[in-house]
Design a protein around this motif. Structure first.
Motif, PDB file in Angstrom:
ATOM      1  N   SER A  83       0.826  -1.208   0.000  1.00  0.00           N
ATOM      2  CA  SER A  83       0.000   0.000   0.000  1.00  0.00           C
ATOM      3  C   SER A  83       0.860   1.257   0.000  1.00  0.00           C
ATOM      4  O   SER A  83       0.534   2.243  -0.668  1.00  0.00           O
ATOM      5  N   SER A 121       2.349   1.814  -3.496  1.00  0.00           N
ATOM      6  CA  SER A 121       1.274   2.164  -4.427  1.00  0.00           C
ATOM      7  C   SER A 121       0.873   3.624  -4.248  1.00  0.00           C
ATOM      8  O   SER A 121       0.675   4.356  -5.229  1.00  0.00           O
ATOM      9  N   GLU A 122       0.767   4.054  -3.003  1.00  0.00           N
ATOM     10  CA  GLU A 122       0.371   5.435  -2.728  1.00  0.00           C
ATOM     11  C   GLU A 122       1.471   6.418  -3.147  1.00  0.00           C
ATOM     12  O   GLU A 122       1.178   7.503  -3.667  1.00  0.00           O
ATOM     13  N   ARG A 138       3.646   5.995  -5.623  1.00  0.00           N
ATOM     14  CA  ARG A 138       3.658   6.118  -7.082  1.00  0.00           C
ATOM     15  C   ARG A 138       2.441   6.907  -7.573  1.00  0.00           C
ATOM     16  O   ARG A 138       2.532   7.664  -8.536  1.00  0.00           O
ATOM     17  N   ARG A 139       1.288   6.736  -6.901  1.00  0.00           N
ATOM     18  CA  ARG A 139       0.097   7.497  -7.291  1.00  0.00           C
ATOM     19  C   ARG A 139       0.298   8.994  -7.086  1.00  0.00           C
ATOM     20  O   ARG A 139      -0.285   9.820  -7.782  1.00  0.00           O
ATOM     21  N   ASN A 140       1.146   9.326  -6.094  1.00  0.00           N
ATOM     22  CA  ASN A 140       1.420  10.731  -5.802  1.00  0.00           C
ATOM     23  C   ASN A 140       2.631  11.261  -6.565  1.00  0.00           C
ATOM     24  O   ASN A 140       3.108  12.366  -6.278  1.00  0.00           O
ATOM     25  N   GLY A 141       3.112  10.480  -7.500  1.00  0.00           N
ATOM     26  CA  GLY A 141       4.206  10.944  -8.339  1.00  0.00           C
ATOM     27  C   GLY A 141       5.574  10.886  -7.702  1.00  0.00           C
ATOM     28  O   GLY A 141       6.529  11.477  -8.220  1.00  0.00           O
ATOM     29  N   GLU A 178       8.881   9.282  -7.224  1.00  0.00           N
ATOM     30  CA  GLU A 178       9.623   8.320  -8.030  1.00  0.00           C
ATOM     31  C   GLU A 178      10.937   7.869  -7.379  1.00  0.00           C
ATOM     32  O   GLU A 178      11.772   7.268  -8.046  1.00  0.00           O
TER      33      GLU A 178
END
Length: 223
Positions: free
Chosen positions: A61, A64-65, A67-70, A72
């Motif tokens: 989790s 995933s969070e 990467r969803r928030n950019g 890197e």
């Protein structure tokens, strides 16, 4: 270099913090997934070492969070979960490496340094080497626009080589990532797997991409 260690085992977390501090890193520690995510989103880290089984929020989790928030920054999973499916899941979610507990600190340090040498950006979800294209999300591989019929382990092996294009990947590392840590070097399971992979990736084509480094391992590159 500033790294974040997200690890719920207090002794392990302190061992890691001390080890990295002694090697010139600045290391922060979080013992819960939610705390680790907060630090990762608000701090400026060069790399994150992330456990999977964490209180409040799993490592899956957390990444995933991020990467969803950019975010890197590189992520290395350090976990006792050693199933091939877990390793593949970690890489698919955007991790740069996956090391299984118990571990040797010198190897962890070497892997961290290798990741940091590649630069701050993680590799894309689609990798291209000459006319070979790998879609890491859809588990799809093509060469010269022809679909390659690969088994899950063959795709995992090809992905490992592709992520390290131009770098010789040792048989030991291949065995750790694709099979079990307790790999018997007297067996030829890696060589057999590579031979089967070559039959699909290289044999039907004039240009060969998978090359042998005698006595060491294999490298995927254009020559």
């Amino acid at each position: 270099m500033h790294i974040l260690i997200v690890e719920d085992e207090i002794k392990t977390a302190e061992y890691l913090r001390k080890g990295f501090s002694e090697n010139g890193f600045v290391a922060d520690v979080a013992n819960k997934g939610e705390d680790g995510l907060h630090l990762a989103l608000t701090g400026d880290y060069d790399l994150i070492i992330l456990d999977v089984g964490l209180p409040e929020r799993t490592g899956w989790s957390v990444i995933s969070e991020l990467r969803r928030n950019g975010k890197e920054m590189p992520v290395l999973f350090l976990t006792a979960r050693d199933a091939v499916e877990d390793r593949i899941k970690g890489l698919e979610l955007g991790a740069d490496d996956y090391l299984i507990k118990p571990f040797v600190f010198s190897e962890l340090l070497a892997r961290v340094r290798t990741i940091l040498r590649r630069g701050p950006l993680r590799q894309p979800d689609i990798l291209t080497i000459d006319d070979l294209v790998l879609d890491l999300i859809r588990h799809k591989a093509t060469r010269a626009n022809k679909r390659l019929d690969l088994t899950p382990k063959e795709f995992a092996l090809l992905s490992l080589l592709a992520r390290r294009t131009g770098e010789v990947v040792s048989r030991t590392l291949i065995a750790e990532q694709i099979w079990d840590m307790n790999f018997d070097s007297d067996t030829n399971v890696v060589d057999v797997a590579v031979r089967r992979l070559r039959a699909k990736v290289d044999d039907p084509f004039e240009k060969k991409l998978i090359h042998t480094s005698r006595g060491v391992g294999y490298v995927l590159e254009e020559r």
